[in-house]
Design an enzyme around this catalytic site. Structure first.
Site, short mmCIF file in Angstrom:
data_model
loop_
_atom_site.label_atom_id
_atom_site.label_comp_id
_atom_site.label_asym_id
_atom_site.label_seq_id
_atom_site.Cartn_x
_atom_site.Cartn_y
_atom_site.Cartn_z
N ASP A 86 -49.39 -25.00 4.82
CA ASP A 86 -48.89 -26.62 5.19
C ASP A 86 -48.64 -26.65 6.43
O ASP A 86 -48.17 -27.01 7.21
CB ASP A 86 -47.76 -26.76 4.73
CG ASP A 86 -47.46 -26.79 3.62
OD1 ASP A 86 -48.45 -27.15 2.79
OD2 ASP A 86 -46.47 -26.05 2.81
N ASP A 95 -48.87 -33.02 -6.92
CA ASP A 95 -46.94 -32.68 -5.98
C ASP A 95 -46.20 -33.31 -7.30
O ASP A 95 -46.18 -34.25 -7.74
CB ASP A 95 -46.76 -33.28 -5.42
CG ASP A 95 -48.24 -33.54 -4.21
OD1 ASP A 95 -48.39 -32.15 -4.29
OD2 ASP A 95 -47.84 -33.52 -2.85
#
Ligand code: 1PR
Length: 595
Positions: A450, A292
């Site tokens: 998500d 990330d």
């Protein structure tokens, strides 16, 4: 031709054709291990992953040292370029048919859809030159679509006529047999004939990514040098004289793939070390390292990692957690045996990715030394900048592909596209997901989901797919649904993960990266209920993500769900569990992985 030009030409053409899945795309890699292999190593000795340096000798090309590359600009050919340069050769790009005829050795890394590629070859007079070159038995290596185009025709958006050098029709894998399509990942070859360039494989995996394949028959058996099993037995490579073509991607097959390329480039050279023997027998489960990435408060692009998507330190300064530099970490994970590396630009939803030059640079630098697939996500959507200049999501994706990505991952924009599709029941062809997969092939498009768990007492009160959960909710709820979110988990949307997964498969996604906000960074294991729900619902590969805290969590998710791959971030960044130990554990649990 520049990718953007190619892209617009292709999308125009594709709108005239059926909007079914397009096929084969990028470069990709390989190797495997087995219980037998593990048991045969001395006790206590760790598994060894070959890096490109240990297996293939980096050498300076002698003689002219030039490879002619046929690149018509439809995807990530940067990896092939990087691999050729890594092996000591310079590249001459084909501009005209004469360049093909003048080549000393020609590599054709076909990317994109079959019809689009044939169209470009025919329009530019290159189809004829390619046929003459091959018929003269000059050194040729076709990769992926570069193999398929040698056949008579393809069913991809067709039938479409190919170069017709090898008898046979290229058809789509049959997902009704329970196999995920596209065929993505590291699989084993059955070598049927001495093929020179495959001599270093030593029973290890190579990387495939394609939805279409050519089948062996009596008419083409003289060409076949290896096959691969995935539901059916299909042609993995062909060879006749100096002409080679492979369905897999040597430039993405790690050390083994570099050896294959090296053998093509140095046909009479004794550079090879004795190959490490693996025991590849089938499609391996993939272990993926995820980075990330975002800019911290000082303006540096860093690898970060959150707990349930909160990436700030819980200190007075409240800084963005900094776990290292993206290029360095990606290189390390490649050496450690990661089967893929994913970059997620986690603030991409609010920034414009093409304005994010550091992220593009990260891809460029990483792809110079990392020869396994690279995925990049974050901010892929249509965008109008401050000067009123409009950029399509296709342009954004093209720039990522040009910079070294093999797949792009779409988060928020895929949620909006799925909502619209479910509302109207119509495919507009305008969403980023549809456009990118039409042009680059669905295997190049990952949708990152998500979701957040929402517990319910009574499943009949919810219009989304609700399932019984292993662990009851805080108030004893026995059911849950998984609500999709956008903008990095900041906004919940009126759509469940199950509904989203089904919709985005219809819209052309080739793979699902399935996160879970509740489990992210918790180290308590993957959400098995969620991964099972989604991997049973779709026929595209599902990557389980969020929650890995121990090697056992990987065997748990592979044993209890149909996940094709499992991804982790925190445990690798903090060096709590190594990729090597995860793979060792999986081998011991009887789960085939690439070694
Ligand atoms: O919506 O198209 O711009 O894409 C944004 C992308 O960035 C999405 O893929 C989304 O998942 C990701 N993202 C956005 N915000 C965050 C955040 O953490 N604040 N990261 C974020 C998501 C989730 C995983 C993570 C696993 C494994 N990260 O990829 O790496 O949960 O972690 P673990 O092994 O440590 O548990 P768009």
């Amino acid at each position: 031709m520049e990718a953007a030009t190619f892209a617009s030409a292709t999308s125009r053409m594709l709108t005239l054709k059926s909007r079914s899945n397009s096929s084969s795309l990028f470069p990709i890699p390989s190797a495997s291990c087995s219980l037998h292999f593990l048991r045969s190593k001395p006790a206590g000795e760790p598994l060894k992953f070959e890096t490109s340096r240990s297996c293939s000798v980096r050498a300076s090309a002698s003689g002219d040292g030039v490879v002619t590359l046929l690149d018509y600009g439809a995807g990530n050919v940067r990896s092939v370029r990087n691999a050729i340069r890594y092996l000591g050769f310079n590249i001459k790009d084909v501009q005209t048919p004469e360049d093909i005829m003048n080549a000393r050795r020609l590599i054709f890394p076909g990317v994109g859809a079959f019809a689009a590629a044939m169209d470009v070859l025919n329009q530019r007079g290159m189809a004829e030159a390619l046929c003459s070159y091959i018929e003269q038995d000059r050194p040729f290596l076709g990769i992926c679509l570069g193999l398929q185009l040698l056949f008579e025709s393809s069913e991809e958006n067709g039938p479409v006529k190919g170069l017709g050098l090898i008898p046979g029709i290229v058809g789509r894998f049959d997902s009704s047999k329970g196999y995920s399509v596209p065929h993505i990942g590291w699989n084993a070859l059955q070598i049927t004939e001495d093929s020179d360039i495959l001599d270093d494989i030593g029973n290890r995996h190579v990387y495939f990514v394609h939805s279409y394949r050519a089948m062996p028959s009596d008419d083409n058996k003289d060409w076949i040098s290896s096959t691969c099993n995935y539901g059916d037995k299909f042609i993995a490579s062909v060879k006749r004289g100096n002409v080679h073509a492979v369905q897999f991607h040597p430039e993405k097959s790690g050390a083994v793939g570099l050896s294959i390329l090296r053998r093509f480039l140095y046909p009479n050279n004794e550079l090879t070390k004795k190959p490490v023997q693996g025991k590849a027998s089938k499609l391996a489960k993939r272990v993926i390292a995820c980075l990330d990435v975002r800019t911290n408060d000082k303006g540096d692009l860093v690898v970060t990692k959150g707990d349930q998507y909160d990436v700030r330190e819980h200190t007075e300064d409240n800084e963005v957690r900094n776990l290292g530099k993206p290029v360095e970490l990606a290189g390390q994970y490649y050496k450690d045996g990661a089967d893929e590396v994913s970059f997620l630009n986690i603030t991409g939803f609010r920034d414009f990715p093409l304005g994010d030059l550091p992220m593009l640079q990260v891809l460029r630098y990483t792809s110079e030394n990392v020869f396994v697939p690279l995925t990049v996500g974050g901010g892929i959507r249509d965008f109008t900048d401050g000067n009123g200049r409009y950029y399509s999501s296709l342009e954004v994706a093209s720039e990522y592909f040009r910079s070294g990505a093999d797949k792009v991952s779409i988060g928020s924009d895929a949620v909006y596209a799925a909502e619209e599709f479910l509302k109207t029941g119509e495919k507009t062809g305008k969403s980023s997901l549809e456009q990118i997969s039409w042009v680059y092939g669905n295997q190049a498009v990952v949708v990152s989901i998500d979701p957040r768990r929402v517990y319910v007492k009574d499943p009949d009160t919810v219009k989304f797919k609700t399932i019984p959960v292993r662990k009851p909710g805080p108030n004893g709820e026995k059911y849950a649904w998984y609500q999709c979110t956008v903008n990095g988990g900041r906004e919940g949307r009126p759509i469940g993960a199950y509904e989203l997964a089904k919709a985005i498969e219809e819209l052309g996604a080739g793979e699902i990266l399935l996160n879970c906000i509740d489990c992210d960074g918790q180290g308590k294991g993957f959400d098995i209920d969620l991964v099972k729900l989604i991997s049973d619902a779709v026929s595209i590969p599902v990557i389980a993500s969020s929650g890995a805290g121990a090697a056992e969590h990987f065997s748990e998710v592979f044993n209890h769900t149909n996940a094709s791959a499992a991804l982790a971030a925190g445990i690798f960044h903090r060096k709590e569990v190594s990729i090597q130990s995860v793979k060792e554990h999986l081998c011991e649990a009887g789960i085939e992985v690439r070694i």
